[in-house]
Motif scaffolding. Structure first.
Motif, short mmCIF file in Angstrom:
data_model
loop_
_atom_site.label_atom_id
_atom_site.label_comp_id
_atom_site.label_asym_id
_atom_site.label_seq_id
_atom_site.Cartn_x
_atom_site.Cartn_y
_atom_site.Cartn_z
N TRP A 260 0.85 -1.19 0.00
CA TRP A 260 0.00 0.00 0.00
C TRP A 260 0.88 1.24 0.00
O TRP A 260 2.08 1.15 0.26
CB TRP A 260 -0.92 0.02 1.22
CG TRP A 260 -0.19 -0.19 2.53
CD1 TRP A 260 0.22 -1.38 3.06
CD2 TRP A 260 0.24 0.83 3.44
NE1 TRP A 260 0.87 -1.17 4.25
CE2 TRP A 260 0.88 0.18 4.52
CE3 TRP A 260 0.11 2.22 3.48
CZ2 TRP A 260 1.43 0.88 5.59
CZ3 TRP A 260 0.65 2.91 4.55
CH2 TRP A 260 1.30 2.22 5.60
N ARG A 261 0.26 2.36 -0.36
CA ARG A 261 0.97 3.64 -0.37
C ARG A 261 0.37 4.57 0.67
O ARG A 261 -0.84 4.72 0.74
CB ARG A 261 0.88 4.31 -1.75
CG ARG A 261 1.58 3.58 -2.86
CD ARG A 261 1.76 4.48 -4.08
NE ARG A 261 0.51 5.08 -4.53
CZ ARG A 261 0.45 6.04 -5.46
NH1 ARG A 261 1.57 6.53 -5.98
NH2 ARG A 261 -0.73 6.52 -5.85
N ASP B 134 -2.90 6.98 0.25
CA ASP B 134 -3.90 6.45 -0.67
C ASP B 134 -5.20 6.15 0.08
O ASP B 134 -5.18 5.84 1.27
CB ASP B 134 -3.41 5.16 -1.32
CG ASP B 134 -2.88 5.39 -2.73
OD1 ASP B 134 -3.10 6.48 -3.27
OD2 ASP B 134 -2.26 4.47 -3.29
#
Length: 354
Positions: A297-298, A301
């Motif tokens: 994941w970022r 986001d």
């Protein structure tokens, strides 16, 4: 009408400029980048008050596209985002104030101002999604639960009336741009301010090979280099992909409609990120590498965000017209896809699912 177009040499700006010219407007492009073959273009920075004031001579509308975009690298980008987006917008608005401008001001905003999208719990109705926690994301728990009971939530289209809740620096600066513009409008009743909340824009001329590019450009770069697009989480994130020519059309309508307020500019057809990556891979041809779901994941986001374009349809007359598959095909061809793009079905035939 004479229109000042800030950021007119950028990805979206060039398309807006072309669409305004087709509509019969006289365009003054204002950008840090020199625009060849355009004697009316002004090379300047939107944080330079004197330069903006001078460029406003005889202008009846301003279309403010200049901005630093994308999720960025980390918080070290904050000064750049605030300077380009918020100081830049404040400078343009101050120039309008000094000029005694009376006309239309159109701001390029973004769906990122919503943060997470709109969610419904079966028992508690519409509820806000809490920020996702790293401990849950690392465990592969990507869907935000109901903050009241922990039950699964169902994502819904976001209306313009939804609360704003920016989740990263870029989003915070876009919302600040809106606040500045609408504060200006309250003090200047002769100015109509429209904020166009763009959803995921794609199309020819997208910025590429930069950490500030959008997901469409990131996937396209990978495919153009013969690499599989890397899709974070499980690929189920819902977004609305809207072609840049539709964005340009919305700007033309907003410049001439003088319709105040915020408007979602979207196709109205949400798609999973994995669906978009697969459609783009299809457009690159049978031998293109297939997208890979890599998890992870970022920071910054959100899980799902897509919007209702109803208000833009009713008040601006806007409806997205570029078909998603056609847009993916065009993008692939612009980037040099080695094989013909996906064939269209004959009239009356069923389109392939994306």
């Amino acid at each position: 009408m004479k229109v000042l177009l800030t950021g007119g040499a950028g990805f979206i700006g060039t398309h807006v400029a072309a669409a305004l010219r087709v509509a019969g407007d006289e365009i003054v492009v204002f950008d840090r980048v020199h625009v060849p073959d355009d004697p009316a273009a002004v090379v300047g920075d939107v944080t330079d008050l004197a330069a903006v004031v001078a460029a406003l001579e005889g202008v009846g509308a301003v279309c403010h596209q200049a901005a630093k975009v994308g999720l960025g690298v980390d918080f070290g980008d904050a000064l750049g985002y605030v300077s380009d987006n918020d100081l830049g917008t404040a400078t343009v608005l101050t120039a309008l104030h000094e000029r005694g401008f009376a006309g239309t001001f159109v701001l390029a905003s973004s769906m990122v101002v919503y943060g997470e999208g709109r969610y419904r719990c079966a028992d508690h109705g519409i509820v806000p999604a809490a920020p996702r926690r790293p401990i849950e994301l690392n465990a592969g728990k990507y869907e935000p639960p109901c903050p009241e009971c922990g039950a699964p939530l169902v994502p819904e289209a976001v209306p313009e009336s939804a609360p704003t809740d920016p989740r990263n620096v870029y989003a915070a600066t876009k919302l600040a741009q809106e606040h500045l513009a609408f504060a200006f409008a309250r003090e200047h009743p002769d100015v109509s301010v429209t904020a166009l909340r763009y959803h995921n824009v794609y199309g020819p001329g997208m910025p590429r090979e930069t950490p500030y590019a959008g997901v469409s450009a990131i996937f396209a770069d990978a495919l153009g280099a013969g690499r599989a697009p890397q899709v974070f989480e499980d690929g189920g994130q819902l977004r609305d992909f809207v072609h840049v020519r539709d964005i340009a059309a919305a700007n033309v309508l907003a410049v001439h409609a003088a319709a105040p307020g915020a408007f979602n500019v979207a196709s109205g057809k949400p798609r999973r990120l994995l669906d978009m990556a697969e459609a783009l891979a299809d457009a690159f041809g049978a031998h293109a590498p297939r997208p890979e779901v890599v998890g992870g994941w970022r920071a910054g986001d959100v899980r799902h965000v897509f919007a209702s374009p109803d208000r833009a349809r009713h008040e601006l007359g806007f409806a997205a017209s570029v078909d998603f598959v056609d847009g993916m095909n065009e993008l692939a061809q612009v980037l040099g896809a080695p094989e013909p793009a996906i064939p269209r079905q004959k009239p009356g035939g069923k389109m392939r699912s994306t």
